[in-house]
Write an enzyme that holds these catalytic residues in place. Structure first.
Site: not given
Ligand code: FAD
Length: 380
Positions: A125, A129, A242, A336-337, A339, A363-364
Site C-alpha cells: 500500500a 486518496p 514491478e 476491431q478485427l 468485429g 506501478g507508475g
Molecule cells: C486496479 C488498480 C490496482 C492498483 N494497485 C495498487 C496497489 O496494489 N498498491 C498501490 O500502492 N497502488 C495501487 N494502485 C494505484 C496506482 O499505482 C495509482 O493509481 C497510480 O500510481 C497513479 O496514481 P493516481 O491514481 O493517484 O493518479 P495521479 O497521481 O493523481 O495522476 C493522475 C494523472 O496525472 C498524471 N500526472 C501526475 N503527476 C504528473 C506530473 N508531474 N506530470 C505529468 N503528469 C502527471 C498521471 O500520469 C495521471 O495521468 C492501483 C491502481 C489500480 C487502478
C-alpha cells in the site's frame, strides 16, 4: 541460447501452462463474476511449486531469478489467463521484496514464509486518496509510542486488500519529503484497520481492489521494514521489478491477442472469403506481430541488464512504456478485427482490452515513466 529459453525454462513453461490450462483458465470466468480469486488457489499454486519462484530458498522461496518469475506470469497470460489474474495471485511479488531485502529474520518467519507457502496473502500500500504518482508526498502517519507505531491515514486502490493478511504500508515516520518515509507491515487483523468494500473496476475483475483506513492502529515497531526513513529508496528499488513485470504482462497480453486474432481472421469469412485474404487485414496483423516482437525483445534485454546489475532506471521506464503502448494498440486491433464478437464478454480479447488499460497506470503511470526518462536526460 536465449536465457529465456533454456531446457529448464522450457520445462517451467510447460508446467505453468499445464497448471494454468487445468486449474486457472477454466475457473477464470467465475472469478471475474465473483470479483475475487479464492484464497485456496494460492495454496494450490504453492503446492505446484509456482507461487514462490524468484524468491530465495532461505526465506521460503523456490529459488530461481526474476526471469523465472516473469516466465510464470508470461505463460499464465499466454495460456488464456490474464494480467488481472497475475495481479490477484502474485500481489506478494510487490508486497514481499522489501521485507526480503531488509532481511529481518522475525518478519521473514512471520510474514514471508506463510505467504510464499500460500497460507497468507500480502499486499503493498503506497497510493493514497490524494495521489499515487507523488510517492514522496505520502501522508499516512506512523508515530512511535513505546514499542509500537500508531498509524493514522488511508490508502487507495490497493490490490488484494480485501483478502490480505499483511500490508506492506508506506508511512510517514519523519518530516516532509522522501526522507521521512518508512515501510511498516500492518496486520489487517489489528484494531483500527478498516478495509473498504471491493472497488468496482473497468478491468482486472477477478482481482479485488480496495481502500484501507488506519485509525490509530498500534503496529509493533518490530514490523518496521529496514531502518526508519529507508522507505522511499526501498520502494524505488523495487519499482524496477514491478515495472518490468508490467512490461512483460503487456507484451504477453499483446501476444495472446495476436494469437487469438491470427486464428480468427483465418476462420471468419466475409463476402465469401476469409478475412486473412484481405491485404488490409494481413497488414494489420503483421503490424501487431511487429509491435509485440519489439516490445518483447526490448523488455527482455532490459530485464537481463537489470539482473546483471547495470543502471537501467531510464530503460525500465522505456520498457514499460514501449510494452504498454504496443499492448494498447494490439488489443485495440484485436477487438476491431473480431468485429461485434470483440465486444462480447464471451470473447477473450474483450477481457484483455479492459484488463490492459490498467497497465499504463499501475506501478507508475506512462507520464511518470516519461518524466523519469526526461529527468535523466535533462537534469534540472
Ligand atoms: C486496479 C488498480 C490496482 C492498483 N494497485 C495498487 C496497489 O496494489 N498498491 C498501490 O500502492 N497502488 C495501487 N494502485 C494505484 C496506482 O499505482 C495509482 O493509481 C497510480 O500510481 C497513479 O496514481 P493516481 O491514481 O493517484 O493518479 P495521479 O497521481 O493523481 O495522476 C493522475 C494523472 O496525472 C498524471 N500526472 C501526475 N503527476 C504528473 C506530473 N508531474 N506530470 C505529468 N503528469 C502527471 C498521471 O500520469 C495521471 O495521468 C492501483 C491502481 C489500480 C487502478
Amino acid at each position: 541460447m536465449s536465457s529465456w529459453d533454456t531446457p529448464e525454462r522450457r520445462l517451467l513453461r510447460e508446467t505453468v501452462r499445464r497448471f494454468s490450462e487445468t486449474r486457472l483458465v477454466p475457473r477464470l470466468a467465475q472469478w471475474e463474476d465473483d470479483g475475487v480469486v479464492p484464497r485456496e488457489v494460492h495454496r494450490e499454486l504453492a503446492d505446484a511449486g509456482l507461487l514462490a519462484i524468484g524468491f530465495p530458498e532461505g526465506v521460503g522461496g523456490s529459488g530461481g531469478t526474476a526471469i523465472d518469475a516473469l516466465i510464470v506470469a508470461e505463460e499464465i497470460i499466454l495460456s488464456g489467463g490474464s494480467s488481472g489474474l497475475v495481479a490477484a495471485l502474485f500481489t506478494h511479488g510487490i508486497g514481499l521484496p522489501h521485507i526480503v531485502a531488509a532481511g529481518d529474520a522475525g518478519l521473514v518467519d512471520r510474514v514471508v514464509r506463510p505467504v510464499l507457502a500460500g497460507e497468507r496473502i500480502a499486499s503493498l500500500a503506497v497510493t493514497e486518496p490524494d495521489g499515487g504518482s507523488d510517492v514522496a508526498g505520502v501522508r499516512t502517519r506512523a508515530v512511535r509510542d513505546g514499542d509500537d507505531y500508531v498509524v493514522t491515514g488511508s490508502k487507495m486502490y490497493i490490490t488484494s486488500a480485501t483478502r490480505a493478511d499483511f500490508i506492506t504500508t508506506a508511512v510517514r515516520t519523519g518530516g516532509e519529503g522522501a526522507g521521512g518515509i518508512s515501510l511498516l507491515v500492518v496486520d489487517t487483523g489489528l484494531a483500527g484497520v478498516e478495509v473498504s468494500a471491493p472497488l468496482r473496476k473497468m478491468g482486472w475483475l477477478c482481482s479485488d481492489t480496495a481502500g484501507i483506513g488506519f485509525d490509530g492502529v498500534r503496529v509493533p515497531a518490530t514490523n518496521l521494514v529496514g531502518p526508519q526513513g529507508s522507505g522511499f529508496p526501498s520502494i524505488m528499488r523495487q519499482f524496477a521489478a514491478e515495472r518490468l513485470s508490467i512490461a512483460v504482462q503487456a507484451y504477453a497480453t499483446a501476444q495472446r491477442c495476436l494469437d487469438l486474432t491470427t486464428v480468427w481472421v483465418r476462420e471468419r469469412e466475409t463476402f465469401g472469403r476469409p478475412l486473412s485474404s484481405r491485404q488490409v487485414v494481413r497488414h494489420r496483423v503483421a503490424e501487431m506481430a511487429r509491435e509485440v516482437d519489439v516490445a518483447r525483445t526490448y523488455t527482455r534485454a532490459v530485464v537481463e541488464d537489470w539482473l546483471a546489475g547495470e543502471d537501467v532506471l531510464a530503460r525500465v521506464a522505456m520498457a514499460k512504456n514501449t510494452a504498454v503502448l504496443a499492448c494498447d494498440r494490439v488489443v485495440d486491433a484485436a477487438v476491431q478485427l473480431h468485429g461485434g464478437m470483440g465486444c462480447m464478454r464471451e470473447s477473450e480479447v474483450e477481457r484483455h482490452y479492459r484488463d490492459s488499460r490498467i497497465l499504463g497506470i499501475g506501478g507508475g503511470t506512462t507520464e511518470i515513466m516519461t518524466e523519469v526518462i526526461a529527468k535523466l536526460l535533462l537534469p534540472a
